[in-house]
Design a protein around this motif. Structure first.
Motif, PDB file in Angstrom:
ATOM      1  N   ASP A  93       0.754  -1.303   0.045  1.00 32.91           N
ATOM      2  CA  ASP A  93      -0.109   0.104   0.060  1.00 32.91           C
ATOM      3  C   ASP A  93       0.857   1.298   0.059  1.00 32.91           C
ATOM      4  O   ASP A  93       0.395   2.356   0.130  1.00 32.91           O
ATOM      5  N   HIS A  94       2.236   1.065  -0.274  1.00 30.87           N
ATOM      6  CA  HIS A  94       3.240   2.535  -0.160  1.00 30.87           C
ATOM      7  C   HIS A  94       3.194   2.957  -1.789  1.00 30.87           C
ATOM      8  O   HIS A  94       3.704   1.927  -2.557  1.00 30.87           O
ATOM      9  N   PRO A  95       2.835   4.275  -1.898  1.00 30.05           N
ATOM     10  CA  PRO A  95       3.052   4.520  -3.342  1.00 30.05           C
ATOM     11  C   PRO A  95       4.512   4.644  -3.566  1.00 30.05           C
ATOM     12  O   PRO A  95       5.512   4.685  -2.642  1.00 30.05           O
ATOM     13  N   VAL A  96       5.057   4.340  -4.628  1.00 32.30           N
ATOM     14  CA  VAL A  96       6.335   4.408  -5.328  1.00 32.30           C
ATOM     15  C   VAL A  96       6.717   5.235  -6.410  1.00 32.30           C
ATOM     16  O   VAL A  96       5.763   5.481  -7.186  1.00 32.30           O
ATOM     17  N   ASN A  97       7.743   6.076  -6.184  1.00 30.00           N
ATOM     18  CA  ASN A  97       8.050   6.940  -7.025  1.00 30.00           C
ATOM     19  C   ASN A  97       9.287   6.520  -7.859  1.00 30.00           C
ATOM     20  O   ASN A  97      10.372   6.592  -7.206  1.00 30.00           O
ATOM     21  N   LEU A  98       9.242   6.071  -9.091  1.00 31.56           N
ATOM     22  CA  LEU A  98      10.544   5.363  -9.633  1.00 31.56           C
ATOM     23  C   LEU A  98      11.483   6.480  -9.897  1.00 31.56           C
ATOM     24  O   LEU A  98      12.510   5.881 -10.327  1.00 31.56           O
ATOM     25  N   ASP A  99      11.271   7.769  -9.694  1.00 31.45           N
ATOM     26  CA  ASP A  99      12.322   8.811  -9.955  1.00 31.45           C
ATOM     27  C   ASP A  99      12.923   9.085  -8.817  1.00 31.45           C
ATOM     28  O   ASP A  99      14.060   9.621  -8.698  1.00 31.45           O
ATOM     29  N   ASP A 100      12.697   8.412  -7.538  1.00 27.08           N
ATOM     30  CA  ASP A 100      13.450   8.807  -6.278  1.00 27.08           C
ATOM     31  C   ASP A 100      14.508   8.198  -6.318  1.00 27.08           C
ATOM     32  O   ASP A 100      14.857   7.212  -6.954  1.00 27.08           O
TER      33      ASP A 100
END
Length: 105
Positions: free
Chosen positions: A90-97
Motif C-alpha cells: 500500500d505504499h506509493p512508489v516514485n520510480l524517479d526517487d
C-alpha cells in the motif's frame, strides 16, 4: 487520427513493411504487435495493447512462461523478501526517487 494513405509491396513470403507514418500514427515500435481485421475488401490494422509494454517486463514474463511450459518449477521467494514485498503493497512508489543505501547487482 489523421488520414494517411501509404502503399506497401507484398514479398514472395507474404510479408509487408508497415510504413513509418502508419507505425508512428499507431504508436507501434520494434517488437510491437498489430492486429489485422478483414472487413469486406478492406483490412483494418490496429495496435495490440498488451498488458506489459515494457520490453524488460515482457522479456521476463516470456522467460517465466518458457520455464513453466518446460515443466520447470519456480521456487518460492525467500521469506524476508516476501514479507518486505507484502509490507510495501500500500505504499506509493516514485520510480524517479533516488535509491537510499548500497545496491548489489
Amino acid at each position: 487520427m489523421p488520414e494517411i494513405h501509404e502503399v506497401s509491396t507484398l514479398t514472395s513470403k507474404g510479408q509487408i513493411t508497415l510504413p513509418k507514418s502508419i507505425r508512428q500514427a499507431l504508436g507501434v515500435d520494434t517488437g510491437g504487435k498489430v492486429a489485422f481485421d478483414l472487413r469486406g475488401d478492406e483490412v483494418i490494422v490496429t495496435r495490440v495493447v498488451t498488458e506489459h509494454e515494457d520490453p524488460a517486463i515482457g522479456a521476463f514474463l516470456a522467460l517465466l512462461e518458457a520455464d513453466l511450459r518446460a515443466g520447470r518449477h519456480i521456487q518460492a521467494l525467500p521469506d524476508d523478501l516476501a514479507k518486505t514485498m507484502l509490507a510495501s503493497i500500500d505504499h506509493p512508489v516514485n520510480l524517479d526517487d533516488d535509491i537510499a543505501g548500497e545496491v548489489a547487482l
